[in-house]
Design an enzyme around this catalytic site. Structure first.
Site, short mmCIF file in Angstrom:
data_model
loop_
_atom_site.label_atom_id
_atom_site.label_comp_id
_atom_site.label_asym_id
_atom_site.label_seq_id
_atom_site.Cartn_x
_atom_site.Cartn_y
_atom_site.Cartn_z
N ASP A 1 6.81 1.34 2.33
CA ASP A 1 6.20 0.73 0.76
C ASP A 1 7.76 0.73 -0.71
O ASP A 1 8.26 -0.21 -0.89
CB ASP A 1 4.91 0.16 0.72
N ASN B 1 -2.30 2.58 3.62
CA ASN B 1 -1.65 4.10 3.40
C ASN B 1 -2.95 4.71 3.26
O ASN B 1 -2.60 6.36 4.05
CB ASN B 1 -0.30 4.36 3.16
N HIS C 1 9.43 0.75 8.43
CA HIS C 1 8.83 -0.54 8.80
C HIS C 1 9.26 -1.56 7.24
O HIS C 1 9.69 -3.28 7.61
CB HIS C 1 7.76 -0.28 8.97
N ASP C 2 8.78 -1.51 6.14
CA ASP C 2 8.22 -2.67 5.46
C ASP C 2 9.69 -2.51 4.22
O ASP C 2 9.47 -3.70 3.77
CB ASP C 2 7.49 -2.12 3.73
N PHE D 1 -0.49 -0.54 12.51
CA PHE D 1 -1.60 -0.51 11.65
C PHE D 1 -2.10 -1.61 10.40
O PHE D 1 -2.72 -1.44 10.10
CB PHE D 1 -0.52 0.51 10.37
N ASN D 2 -0.91 -1.94 9.60
CA ASN D 2 -1.01 -2.81 9.14
C ASN D 2 -2.44 -3.72 9.55
O ASN D 2 -3.20 -4.25 8.68
CB ASN D 2 -0.08 -3.32 8.31
N ASP E 1 1.08 -1.06 -0.17
CA ASP E 1 0.43 -0.11 -0.27
C ASP E 1 1.03 1.20 0.29
O ASP E 1 0.48 1.98 1.06
CB ASP E 1 -0.91 -0.12 1.48
N THR F 1 3.26 -6.01 3.19
CA THR F 1 3.46 -4.56 3.76
C THR F 1 2.25 -3.91 3.10
O THR F 1 3.04 -2.59 3.72
CB THR F 1 4.42 -3.66 2.21
#
Length: 305
Positions: free
Chosen positions: A14, A38, A233-234, A165-166, A9, A124
Site C-alpha cells: 500500500d 495488514n 500487489h497494491d 487476504f483483502n 491499509d 487496496t
C-alpha cells in the site's frame, strides 16, 4: 488528470502504491482513508501519514481513519508479512500531521459528494469502509466512476487455498461492494503474482534518489518474497489506472463466499452460466510484467525526493 481517493491499509505494498500515486502528475490524490487489515487501523493511519509526510513536507493530503474491525468475522492481521508496525525497514520522521477528526466514512461521503466530476476510488485494503459508505450513503454510487480494487483471485488464494487476504479480511464487506452496482475493476492475484518487482529492479531503485532508497528498504523487508522478486500487489492498481493497455481484463460476475472453508473466495462466473450474461466487474487476468517493472523504475526515477 485523474482525481482519485485511496482507501488502504498500509502495509508495505500500500505504501509503495501511495508513493507512486502521490508523485505521478497524471493522478490527483484527493483523500486517503485507512482501515484495519495488514495491521490495526491506528497503525495503518500512522503509516499513511508517514508516506504523505515523506513526500509533501507539511503540504498534506487529508487522511481519515476508518473501521477497526470487519463487519462480521474476527480481525486477523498480516503483521507476520509487514512487521508489527506494518511498514518496517525504514526510519520515518515521527513529526507527523494529524488525521482528520471525522471518520473515514464521513470523509469519503463528503469528498465524493463535493466532487464536480465522478471520482475513482482505489481500494487496496479490506473493503469495510467502502461497504459502510455504500450502505449508509447509497447516493454516492452515482458519484463514483468506478472502484479499482486490489483483491480476490480466480484461482488459488494467499490467505487460504481459496481466499486472497483483502477479501478474506472482510468477505461480508466485499459482498456488499460487488453487489452495489458501482463499476468495479478487480486487480487480483491472477496478475499481481505475475508482476513481481524483480531483484534487478529493486537493486536499481535504491540508488536513484531518497525515495528509491526508502522504497527499496521497505519492499525488501516484505516477508512474502521469492527468489524471483516480490509481489507489490497494491501497486498494480496504480499501474492499471495509468497503463490499462498493459493488463488484460475480462467482464464477469464475481460472487463472494462468506461462510465455510472457502470463506473469502471470489468466485468468477467465467463461463457466464449463472447470471443471465450479466457482469459486475472487469477482472484482470493477465499483465505485462516487464512493462510493470520498467514503469515502476521510471516512476521512482521521477520522484522529487
Amino acid at each position: 488528470m485523474q482525481k482519485i481517493i485511496m482507501d488502504m491499509d498500509p502495509g508495505i505494498d500500500d505504501a509503495a502504491a501511495l508513493s507512486v500515486a502521490l508523485n505521478d502528475p497524471e493522478l490527483d490524490v484527493d483523500l486517503v482513508t485507512t482501515v484495519s487489515g495488514n495491521v490495526t487501523v491506528d497503525k495503518t493511519t500512522i503509516n499513511a501519514l508517514k508516506i504523505i509526510n515523506f513526500f509533501h513536507d507539511g503540504d498534506t493530503v487529508p487522511v481519515a481513519a476508518g473501521a477497526q474491525d470487519p463487519l462480521v468475522k474476527p480481525f486477523e492481521d498480516a503483521a507476520r508479512i509487514h512487521g508489527e508496525s506494518g511498514m518496517r525497514g525504514y526510519e520515518f520522521s515521527d513529526d507527523l500531521p494529524s488525521p482528520l477528526k471525522k471518520t473515514a466514512v464521513a470523509a469519503l461521503h463528503e469528498h465524493i459528494m463535493n466532487c464536480e466530476e465522478p471520482v475513482t476510488l482505489v481500494a487496496t485494503g479490506s473493503y469495510t469502509n467502502i461497504a459502510l459508505l455504500l450502505s449508509e450513503y447509497p447516493e454516492v454510487k452515482s458519484k463514483l466512476s468506478r472502484i479499482v480494487a486490489m483483491g480476490g483471485a480466480l484461482g488459488r488464494g494467499n490467505m487460504t487455498s481459496a481466499a486472497e487476504f483483502n477479501v478474506f479480511t472482510d468477505p461480508d464487506a466485499a459482498k456488499i461492494m460487488y453487489q452495489s452496482g458501482v463499476p468495479i475493476v478487480m486487480i487480483g492475484l491472477d496478475v499481481t503474482k505475475k508482476a513481481l518487482l524483480t531483484n534487478e529492479t529493486l537493486e536499481e531503485i535504491q540508488n536513484m534518489n531518497r525515495a528509491g532508497k526508502m522504497l527499496h528498504d521497505i519492499i525488501t523487508s516484505d516477508g512474502d518474497q521469492s527468489e524471483n522478486g516480490v509481489a507489490m500487489h497494491d501497486v498494480n492498481t496504480i499501474f492499471y489506472l495509468l497503463h490499462p493497455e498493459d493488463l488484460t481484463t475480462e467482464p464477469m460476475w464475481i460472487d463472494i463466499q462468506t461462510t465455510g472453508p472457502a470463506n473469502g473466495a471470489t468466485v468468477g462466473d467465467i463461463r457466464g452460466a449463472y447470471h443471465n450474461g450479466e457482469t459486475n466487474a472487469d477482472v484482470a487476468v493477465d499483465i505485462d510484467a516487464a512493462a510493470f517493472n520498467r514503469w515502476f523504475k521510471t516512476e521512482v526515477q521521477n520522484m522529487k525526493k
